[in-house]
Design a protein around this motif. Structure first.
Motif, PDB file in Angstrom:
ATOM      1  N   PRO A 187       0.819  -1.210   0.000  1.00 39.70           N
ATOM      2  CA  PRO A 187       0.000   0.000   0.000  1.00 39.70           C
ATOM      3  C   PRO A 187       0.858   1.267   0.000  1.00 39.70           C
ATOM      4  CG  PRO A 187       0.018  -1.008   2.171  1.00 39.70           C
ATOM      5  CD  PRO A 187       0.705  -1.974   1.256  1.00 39.70           C
ATOM      6  N   LEU A 188       0.463   2.237  -0.820  1.00 41.03           N
ATOM      7  CA  LEU A 188       1.176   3.514  -0.900  1.00 41.03           C
ATOM      8  C   LEU A 188       0.393   4.634  -0.204  1.00 41.03           C
ATOM      9  CD1 LEU A 188       3.589   5.166  -2.121  1.00 41.03           C
ATOM     10  CD2 LEU A 188       2.071   5.634  -4.066  1.00 41.03           C
ATOM     11  N   ALA A 189      -0.799   4.931  -0.755  1.00 43.07           N
ATOM     12  CA  ALA A 189      -1.633   5.998  -0.193  1.00 43.07           C
ATOM     13  C   ALA A 189      -2.949   6.030  -0.959  1.00 43.07           C
ATOM     14  CB  ALA A 189      -0.931   7.348  -0.315  1.00 43.07           C
ATOM     15  N   PRO A 190      -3.998   6.595  -0.365  1.00 45.94           N
ATOM     16  CA  PRO A 190      -5.229   6.820  -1.134  1.00 45.94           C
ATOM     17  C   PRO A 190      -4.950   7.755  -2.301  1.00 45.94           C
ATOM     18  CG  PRO A 190      -5.634   7.023   1.216  1.00 45.94           C
ATOM     19  CD  PRO A 190      -4.147   6.962   1.051  1.00 45.94           C
ATOM     20  N   LEU A 191      -5.531   7.472  -3.443  1.00 49.27           N
ATOM     21  CA  LEU A 191      -5.298   8.284  -4.635  1.00 49.27           C
ATOM     22  C   LEU A 191      -5.623   9.746  -4.396  1.00 49.27           C
ATOM     23  CD1 LEU A 191      -4.534   8.386  -7.654  1.00 49.27           C
ATOM     24  CD2 LEU A 191      -6.943   7.927  -8.187  1.00 49.27           C
ATOM     25  N   LEU A 210       9.545   8.431  -4.666  1.00 51.35           N
ATOM     26  CA  LEU A 210       9.131   9.655  -5.341  1.00 51.35           C
ATOM     27  C   LEU A 210       7.825   9.375  -6.073  1.00 51.35           C
ATOM     28  CD1 LEU A 210       9.743  12.577  -6.355  1.00 51.35           C
ATOM     29  CD2 LEU A 210      10.873  11.499  -8.322  1.00 51.35           C
ATOM     30  N   VAL A 211       6.800  10.158  -5.785  1.00 49.54           N
ATOM     31  CA  VAL A 211       5.471   9.947  -6.363  1.00 49.54           C
ATOM     32  C   VAL A 211       5.108  11.143  -7.226  1.00 49.54           C
ATOM     33  CG1 VAL A 211       3.046   9.486  -5.866  1.00 49.54           C
ATOM     34  CG2 VAL A 211       4.824   8.621  -4.318  1.00 49.54           C
ATOM     35  N   PHE A 212       4.612  10.857  -8.417  1.00 55.96           N
ATOM     36  CA  PHE A 212       4.163  11.906  -9.330  1.00 55.96           C
ATOM     37  C   PHE A 212       2.866  11.443  -9.982  1.00 55.96           C
ATOM     38  CE2 PHE A 212       4.110  13.839 -13.627  1.00 55.96           C
ATOM     39  CZ  PHE A 212       4.071  15.177 -13.259  1.00 55.96           C
ATOM     40  N   ARG A 213       1.809  12.141  -9.684  1.00 57.01           N
ATOM     41  CA  ARG A 213       0.483  11.756 -10.177  1.00 57.01           C
ATOM     42  C   ARG A 213       0.099  12.557 -11.414  1.00 57.01           C
ATOM     43  NH1 ARG A 213      -5.249  12.863  -6.962  1.00 57.01           N
ATOM     44  NH2 ARG A 213      -6.638  12.193  -8.673  1.00 57.01           N
ATOM     45  N   GLU A 214      -0.377  11.838 -12.427  1.00 61.62           N
ATOM     46  CA  GLU A 214      -0.927  12.446 -13.638  1.00 61.62           C
ATOM     47  C   GLU A 214      -2.361  11.939 -13.798  1.00 61.62           C
ATOM     48  OE1 GLU A 214       2.073  12.810 -17.089  1.00 61.62           O
ATOM     49  OE2 GLU A 214       2.647  10.950 -16.073  1.00 61.62           O
ATOM     50  N   GLY A 215      -3.313  12.665 -13.261  1.00 62.40           N
ATOM     51  CA  GLY A 215      -4.698  12.216 -13.312  1.00 62.40           C
ATOM     52  C   GLY A 215      -4.889  10.941 -12.524  1.00 62.40           C
ATOM     53  N   GLU A 216      -5.341   9.892 -13.215  1.00 62.36           N
ATOM     54  CA  GLU A 216      -5.534   8.595 -12.562  1.00 62.36           C
ATOM     55  C   GLU A 216      -4.267   7.739 -12.602  1.00 62.36           C
ATOM     56  OE1 GLU A 216      -8.493   7.702 -11.017  1.00 62.36           O
ATOM     57  OE2 GLU A 216      -8.871   9.830 -11.362  1.00 62.36           O
ATOM     58  N   THR A 217      -3.234   8.251 -13.258  1.00 66.10           N
ATOM     59  CA  THR A 217      -1.968   7.511 -13.356  1.00 66.10           C
ATOM     60  C   THR A 217      -0.991   8.010 -12.301  1.00 66.10           C
ATOM     61  OG1 THR A 217      -2.251   7.230 -15.756  1.00 66.10           O
ATOM     62  CG2 THR A 217      -0.030   6.929 -14.857  1.00 66.10           C
ATOM     63  N   VAL A 218      -0.367   7.084 -11.609  1.00 61.25           N
ATOM     64  CA  VAL A 218       0.603   7.434 -10.577  1.00 61.25           C
ATOM     65  C   VAL A 218       1.956   6.832 -10.944  1.00 61.25           C
ATOM     66  CG1 VAL A 218       1.199   7.321  -8.133  1.00 61.25           C
ATOM     67  CG2 VAL A 218      -1.207   7.484  -8.819  1.00 61.25           C
ATOM     68  N   ASN A 219       2.955   7.685 -11.087  1.00 59.52           N
ATOM     69  CA  ASN A 219       4.319   7.248 -11.395  1.00 59.52           C
ATOM     70  C   ASN A 219       5.128   7.239 -10.110  1.00 59.52           C
ATOM     71  OD1 ASN A 219       4.093   7.378 -14.458  1.00 59.52           O
ATOM     72  ND2 ASN A 219       3.564   9.479 -13.914  1.00 59.52           N
ATOM     73  N   VAL A 220       5.832   6.160  -9.868  1.00 54.44           N
ATOM     74  CA  VAL A 220       6.602   6.017  -8.631  1.00 54.44           C
ATOM     75  C   VAL A 220       8.019   5.543  -8.955  1.00 54.44           C
ATOM     76  CG1 VAL A 220       6.766   4.885  -6.386  1.00 54.44           C
ATOM     77  CG2 VAL A 220       4.518   5.505  -7.301  1.00 54.44           C
ATOM     78  N   LEU A 221       9.005   6.282  -8.450  1.00 58.35           N
ATOM     79  CA  LEU A 221      10.418   5.929  -8.588  1.00 58.35           C
ATOM     80  C   LEU A 221      11.060   5.917  -7.209  1.00 58.35           C
ATOM     81  CD1 LEU A 221      11.455   8.403 -11.468  1.00 58.35           C
ATOM     82  CD2 LEU A 221      10.639   6.063 -11.733  1.00 58.35           C
ATOM     83  N   THR A 288      -6.662   0.161  -6.260  1.00 53.78           N
ATOM     84  CA  THR A 288      -7.657  -0.814  -5.827  1.00 53.78           C
ATOM     85  C   THR A 288      -8.548  -0.187  -4.762  1.00 53.78           C
ATOM     86  OG1 THR A 288      -6.057  -2.611  -6.219  1.00 53.78           O
ATOM     87  CG2 THR A 288      -8.006  -3.124  -4.884  1.00 53.78           C
ATOM     88  N   GLY A 289      -9.799   0.030  -5.124  1.00 54.65           N
ATOM     89  CA  GLY A 289     -10.723   0.639  -4.169  1.00 54.65           C
ATOM     90  C   GLY A 289     -10.274   2.006  -3.699  1.00 54.65           C
ATOM     91  N   GLY A 290      -9.660   2.779  -4.596  1.00 60.23           N
ATOM     92  CA  GLY A 290      -9.189   4.118  -4.251  1.00 60.23           C
ATOM     93  C   GLY A 290      -7.813   4.142  -3.596  1.00 60.23           C
ATOM     94  N   LEU A 291      -7.248   2.948  -3.309  1.00 56.17           N
ATOM     95  CA  LEU A 291      -5.936   2.887  -2.672  1.00 56.17           C
ATOM     96  C   LEU A 291      -4.863   2.571  -3.725  1.00 56.17           C
ATOM     97  CD1 LEU A 291      -4.193   2.783  -0.043  1.00 56.17           C
ATOM     98  CD2 LEU A 291      -4.640   0.307  -0.008  1.00 56.17           C
ATOM     99  N   VAL A 292      -3.827   3.396  -3.767  1.00 50.86           N
ATOM    100  CA  VAL A 292      -2.721   3.161  -4.678  1.00 50.86           C
ATOM    101  C   VAL A 292      -1.757   2.151  -4.059  1.00 50.86           C
ATOM    102  CG1 VAL A 292      -0.816   4.203  -5.959  1.00 50.86           C
ATOM    103  CG2 VAL A 292      -2.918   5.493  -5.586  1.00 50.86           C
TER     104      VAL A 292
END
Length: 300
Positions: A187-191, A210-221, A288-292
Protein backbone atom coordinates in the motif's frame (compact mmCIF):
# COMPACT_ATOMS: atom_id res chain seq x y z
CA UNK A 1 44.75 -8.26 9.29
CA UNK A 2 45.03 -4.53 9.92
CA UNK A 3 44.68 -2.03 7.07
CA UNK A 4 47.87 -0.52 5.70
CA UNK A 5 48.98 2.72 7.41
CA UNK A 6 48.76 4.43 4.02
CA UNK A 7 45.00 3.97 4.11
CA UNK A 8 44.73 6.29 7.10
CA UNK A 9 46.72 8.94 5.25
CA UNK A 10 44.41 8.69 2.26
CA UNK A 11 41.36 8.89 4.52
CA UNK A 12 42.70 12.14 5.92
CA UNK A 13 42.57 13.64 2.44
CA UNK A 14 38.78 13.52 2.67
CA UNK A 15 38.92 16.20 5.38
CA UNK A 16 41.67 18.29 3.76
CA UNK A 17 39.51 21.38 3.25
CA UNK A 18 42.60 23.42 2.32
CA UNK A 19 42.21 21.79 -1.10
CA UNK A 20 38.76 23.33 -1.59
CA UNK A 21 39.86 26.69 -3.12
CA UNK A 22 41.85 24.87 -5.80
CA UNK A 23 39.04 22.38 -6.35
CA UNK A 24 36.62 25.26 -6.87
CA UNK A 25 38.82 26.83 -9.54
CA UNK A 26 39.32 23.53 -11.37
CA UNK A 27 35.60 22.74 -11.17
CA UNK A 28 34.70 26.09 -12.73
CA UNK A 29 37.26 25.57 -15.49
CA UNK A 30 35.86 22.13 -16.34
CA UNK A 31 32.29 23.39 -16.47
CA UNK A 32 33.24 26.40 -18.61
CA UNK A 33 35.27 24.27 -21.00
CA UNK A 34 32.75 21.47 -21.56
CA UNK A 35 29.36 23.15 -22.01
CA UNK A 36 27.14 21.05 -24.34
CA UNK A 37 25.00 18.62 -22.36
CA UNK A 38 25.43 15.92 -25.01
CA UNK A 39 29.22 16.11 -24.61
CA UNK A 40 28.93 15.92 -20.83
CA UNK A 41 26.62 12.92 -21.09
CA UNK A 42 29.05 11.07 -23.35
CA UNK A 43 31.96 11.79 -21.00
CA UNK A 44 29.91 10.72 -17.97
CA UNK A 45 28.96 7.49 -19.73
CA UNK A 46 25.18 7.92 -19.96
CA UNK A 47 24.96 6.00 -23.29
CA UNK A 48 26.79 2.94 -21.89
CA UNK A 49 25.16 2.95 -18.46
CA UNK A 50 28.27 3.42 -16.33
CA UNK A 51 31.20 5.89 -16.11
CA UNK A 52 33.59 6.03 -19.06
CA UNK A 53 36.70 6.93 -17.04
CA UNK A 54 37.36 3.49 -15.44
CA UNK A 55 37.07 1.90 -18.88
CA UNK A 56 39.24 4.48 -20.62
CA UNK A 57 42.12 4.18 -18.16
CA UNK A 58 42.69 0.57 -19.19
CA UNK A 59 44.44 1.70 -22.39
CA UNK A 60 47.19 3.89 -20.87
CA UNK A 61 47.65 1.55 -17.91
CA UNK A 62 47.96 -1.49 -20.15
CA UNK A 63 50.40 0.28 -22.46
CA UNK A 64 52.59 1.58 -19.63
CA UNK A 65 52.71 -1.72 -17.75
CA UNK A 66 53.60 -3.55 -20.96
CA UNK A 67 56.35 -0.99 -21.63
CA UNK A 68 57.74 -1.59 -18.14
CA UNK A 69 58.00 -5.30 -18.85
CA UNK A 70 59.73 -4.69 -22.20
CA UNK A 71 62.14 -2.20 -20.63
CA UNK A 72 63.26 -4.94 -18.26
CA UNK A 73 64.23 -7.14 -21.21
CA UNK A 74 67.03 -6.44 -23.73
CA UNK A 75 66.35 -5.43 -27.32
CA UNK A 76 62.87 -3.98 -26.87
CA UNK A 77 63.62 -0.24 -26.78
CA UNK A 78 61.57 0.65 -29.86
CA UNK A 79 58.53 -1.36 -28.76
CA UNK A 80 58.66 0.11 -25.24
CA UNK A 81 58.91 3.62 -26.63
CA UNK A 82 55.91 3.03 -28.87
CA UNK A 83 53.83 1.74 -25.98
CA UNK A 84 54.76 4.71 -23.79
CA UNK A 85 53.65 7.02 -26.59
CA UNK A 86 50.33 5.18 -26.94
CA UNK A 87 49.80 5.34 -23.18
CA UNK A 88 50.58 9.04 -22.97
CA UNK A 89 48.28 9.93 -25.87
CA UNK A 90 45.38 7.79 -24.63
CA UNK A 91 45.66 9.28 -21.14
CA UNK A 92 44.23 12.57 -22.43
CA UNK A 93 40.64 11.45 -23.21
CA UNK A 94 40.66 9.37 -20.05
CA UNK A 95 41.60 12.45 -18.02
CA UNK A 96 38.90 14.56 -19.66
CA UNK A 97 36.24 11.98 -18.74
CA UNK A 98 37.66 11.75 -15.23
CA UNK A 99 37.55 15.51 -14.67
CA UNK A 100 33.97 15.61 -15.95
CA UNK A 101 32.90 13.03 -13.37
CA UNK A 102 35.01 14.70 -10.68
CA UNK A 103 33.27 18.06 -11.21
CA UNK A 104 29.97 16.52 -10.05
CA UNK A 105 31.13 14.91 -6.80
CA UNK A 106 30.85 15.80 -3.11
CA UNK A 107 33.60 17.91 -1.52
CA UNK A 108 35.21 14.96 0.29
CA UNK A 109 35.37 13.01 -2.95
CA UNK A 110 36.74 15.97 -4.88
CA UNK A 111 39.60 16.40 -2.40
CA UNK A 112 40.77 12.83 -2.91
CA UNK A 113 40.08 13.11 -6.63
CA UNK A 114 42.26 16.20 -6.92
CA UNK A 115 45.26 14.34 -5.52
CA UNK A 116 44.38 11.36 -7.73
CA UNK A 117 44.47 13.65 -10.78
CA UNK A 118 47.74 15.25 -9.64
CA UNK A 119 49.39 11.84 -9.38
CA UNK A 120 48.21 10.91 -12.87
CA UNK A 121 49.31 14.23 -14.36
CA UNK A 122 52.71 13.68 -12.76
CA UNK A 123 52.83 10.23 -14.35
CA UNK A 124 52.05 11.62 -17.82
CA UNK A 125 54.73 14.29 -17.36
CA UNK A 126 57.30 11.65 -16.40
CA UNK A 127 56.37 9.47 -19.36
CA UNK A 128 56.61 12.47 -21.68
CA UNK A 129 60.06 13.23 -20.29
CA UNK A 130 60.92 9.56 -20.87
CA UNK A 131 59.97 9.88 -24.53
CA UNK A 132 62.16 12.98 -24.88
CA UNK A 133 65.12 11.22 -23.25
CA UNK A 134 64.71 8.19 -25.50
CA UNK A 135 64.54 10.40 -28.59
CA UNK A 136 67.86 11.93 -27.52
CA UNK A 137 69.42 8.50 -27.21
CA UNK A 138 69.45 8.51 -23.39
CA UNK A 139 67.69 5.18 -22.99
CA UNK A 140 68.87 4.65 -19.42
CA UNK A 141 67.34 7.93 -18.29
CA UNK A 142 64.24 7.17 -20.35
CA UNK A 143 63.72 3.87 -18.58
CA UNK A 144 64.25 5.42 -15.15
CA UNK A 145 61.70 8.16 -15.88
CA UNK A 146 59.23 5.58 -17.15
CA UNK A 147 59.49 3.52 -13.97
CA UNK A 148 58.96 6.66 -11.90
CA UNK A 149 55.89 7.34 -14.03
CA UNK A 150 54.62 3.84 -13.34
CA UNK A 151 55.02 4.46 -9.61
CA UNK A 152 53.08 7.73 -9.85
CA UNK A 153 50.21 6.22 -11.85
CA UNK A 154 50.08 3.27 -9.45
CA UNK A 155 49.61 5.67 -6.54
CA UNK A 156 46.94 7.45 -8.58
CA UNK A 157 45.23 4.12 -9.16
CA UNK A 158 45.23 3.41 -5.43
CA UNK A 159 43.47 6.74 -4.85
CA UNK A 160 41.04 5.92 -7.65
CA UNK A 161 40.17 2.69 -5.89
CA UNK A 162 39.57 4.64 -2.68
CA UNK A 163 37.25 6.98 -4.56
CA UNK A 164 35.26 4.16 -6.10
CA UNK A 165 35.09 1.60 -3.32
CA UNK A 166 35.44 3.61 -0.10
CA UNK A 167 33.71 6.82 -1.18
CA UNK A 168 31.30 5.26 -3.71
CA UNK A 169 32.01 7.73 -6.51
CA UNK A 170 30.56 6.59 -9.82
CA UNK A 171 28.56 3.67 -8.44
CA UNK A 172 24.80 3.13 -8.63
CA UNK A 173 23.36 4.37 -5.32
CA UNK A 174 20.03 2.63 -5.91
CA UNK A 175 21.39 -0.87 -6.54
CA UNK A 176 20.23 -2.02 -3.12
CA UNK A 177 16.59 -0.94 -3.56
CA UNK A 178 15.34 -4.28 -5.03
CA UNK A 179 17.06 -6.11 -2.17
CA UNK A 180 15.47 -3.98 0.55
CA UNK A 181 11.95 -3.56 -0.80
CA UNK A 182 9.51 -6.41 -0.05
CA UNK A 183 8.13 -8.47 -2.94
CA UNK A 184 4.49 -8.17 -3.95
CA UNK A 185 2.05 -5.29 -3.86
CA UNK A 186 2.42 -2.79 -1.02
CA UNK A 187 0.00 0.00 0.00
CA UNK A 188 1.18 3.51 -0.90
CA UNK A 189 -1.63 6.00 -0.19
CA UNK A 190 -5.23 6.82 -1.13
CA UNK A 191 -5.30 8.28 -4.63
CA UNK A 192 -7.13 11.38 -3.45
CA UNK A 193 -4.32 12.12 -0.96
CA UNK A 194 -1.69 12.38 -3.69
CA UNK A 195 -1.20 15.88 -5.14
CA UNK A 196 -1.54 16.04 -8.92
CA UNK A 197 1.30 17.31 -11.08
CA UNK A 198 3.72 17.75 -8.19
CA UNK A 199 6.68 15.87 -6.78
CA UNK A 200 5.72 14.09 -3.59
CA UNK A 201 7.55 11.76 -1.22
CA UNK A 202 6.06 8.70 0.46
CA UNK A 203 7.85 6.09 2.57
CA UNK A 204 6.98 2.42 2.03
CA UNK A 205 8.72 -0.39 3.91
CA UNK A 206 11.24 2.12 5.20
CA UNK A 207 12.28 3.27 1.72
CA UNK A 208 11.59 6.80 0.40
CA UNK A 209 9.67 6.84 -2.88
CA UNK A 210 9.13 9.66 -5.34
CA UNK A 211 5.47 9.95 -6.36
CA UNK A 212 4.16 11.91 -9.33
CA UNK A 213 0.48 11.76 -10.18
CA UNK A 214 -0.93 12.45 -13.64
CA UNK A 215 -4.70 12.22 -13.31
CA UNK A 216 -5.53 8.60 -12.56
CA UNK A 217 -1.97 7.51 -13.36
CA UNK A 218 0.60 7.43 -10.58
CA UNK A 219 4.32 7.25 -11.40
CA UNK A 220 6.60 6.02 -8.63
CA UNK A 221 10.42 5.93 -8.59
CA UNK A 222 13.03 5.52 -5.89
CA UNK A 223 13.44 8.93 -4.27
CA UNK A 224 17.20 8.39 -3.87
CA UNK A 225 19.15 9.63 -6.90
CA UNK A 226 21.29 6.89 -8.42
CA UNK A 227 24.19 9.32 -8.83
CA UNK A 228 24.93 10.36 -5.24
CA UNK A 229 21.72 9.71 -3.28
CA UNK A 230 20.17 13.17 -3.71
CA UNK A 231 16.51 13.56 -2.57
CA UNK A 232 14.62 13.74 -5.86
CA UNK A 233 11.38 14.99 -4.31
CA UNK A 234 13.23 18.23 -3.54
CA UNK A 235 14.19 18.62 -7.19
CA UNK A 236 12.52 20.42 -10.08
CA UNK A 237 9.95 19.30 -12.61
CA UNK A 238 10.86 19.59 -16.26
CA UNK A 239 8.73 19.10 -19.38
CA UNK A 240 5.29 17.51 -19.70
CA UNK A 241 1.81 18.97 -19.60
CA UNK A 242 -0.31 18.32 -16.53
CA UNK A 243 -3.71 19.93 -16.16
CA UNK A 244 -3.98 21.60 -12.80
CA UNK A 245 -0.38 20.76 -11.93
CA UNK A 246 2.87 22.67 -12.08
CA UNK A 247 4.49 20.97 -15.06
CA UNK A 248 4.63 22.69 -18.41
CA UNK A 249 6.66 22.99 -21.57
CA UNK A 250 5.62 19.82 -23.37
CA UNK A 251 7.45 16.55 -23.71
CA UNK A 252 7.87 13.84 -21.13
CA UNK A 253 7.72 14.92 -17.46
CA UNK A 254 11.11 14.61 -15.77
CA UNK A 255 12.64 15.28 -12.39
CA UNK A 256 15.93 17.15 -12.01
CA UNK A 257 18.00 16.16 -8.98
CA UNK A 258 18.62 19.14 -6.66
CA UNK A 259 22.23 18.13 -5.94
CA UNK A 260 23.96 17.69 -9.30
CA UNK A 261 21.26 18.09 -11.95
CA UNK A 262 20.78 14.49 -13.05
CA UNK A 263 17.51 14.27 -14.97
CA UNK A 264 15.19 11.24 -15.01
CA UNK A 265 11.95 10.45 -16.79
CA UNK A 266 9.15 10.27 -14.23
CA UNK A 267 7.34 7.68 -16.34
CA UNK A 268 10.19 5.25 -16.99
CA UNK A 269 13.04 6.21 -14.64
CA UNK A 270 15.45 6.41 -17.59
CA UNK A 271 18.33 8.89 -17.46
CA UNK A 272 17.63 11.93 -19.63
CA UNK A 273 20.78 13.85 -18.65
CA UNK A 274 23.82 13.06 -16.50
CA UNK A 275 25.90 12.95 -14.41
CA UNK A 276 23.84 9.90 -13.38
CA UNK A 277 24.37 6.86 -15.60
CA UNK A 278 22.00 4.39 -13.88
CA UNK A 279 18.23 4.59 -14.27
CA UNK A 280 15.98 5.03 -11.25
CA UNK A 281 14.17 1.92 -9.98
CA UNK A 282 10.60 2.20 -11.29
CA UNK A 283 7.63 0.79 -9.36
CA UNK A 284 4.50 -0.64 -10.92
CA UNK A 285 1.30 0.93 -9.61
CA UNK A 286 -2.37 0.04 -9.46
CA UNK A 287 -5.44 1.54 -7.83
CA UNK A 288 -7.66 -0.81 -5.83
CA UNK A 289 -10.72 0.64 -4.17
CA UNK A 290 -9.19 4.12 -4.25
CA UNK A 291 -5.94 2.89 -2.67
CA UNK A 292 -2.72 3.16 -4.68
CA UNK A 293 -0.46 0.12 -4.39
CA UNK A 294 3.11 -0.30 -5.60
CA UNK A 295 5.15 -3.29 -6.69
CA UNK A 296 8.84 -3.42 -7.58
CA UNK A 297 9.63 -6.01 -10.25
CA UNK A 298 12.60 -8.12 -9.22
CA UNK A 299 12.34 -7.30 -5.53
CA UNK A 300 13.77 -10.08 -3.36
Amino acid sequence: MKPLPALELVARLEDADWLDPLAKKVRKFVKRTIRPQWARDILHGVPIGHPVHPLAVQVPLGAWISAAVLDALPGNDKAATLLIGVGSASAVPSAVAGFMDWSQLHSQQQRVGLVHATANITAVSLYTASLVARAQGRNGAGKALAYLGLGAVSFGGFLGGHLSYRQAAGVNHTEDVPHRFPSGWQPLAPLEDLPEGKLHQRVVAGLPLLVFREGETVNVLSDVCSHLSGPLHEGKLKGGNVTGGSVGGGGEPCVVCPWHGSTFSLRSGEVQAGPATSRQPRFETRVTGGLVEVNLPGAD
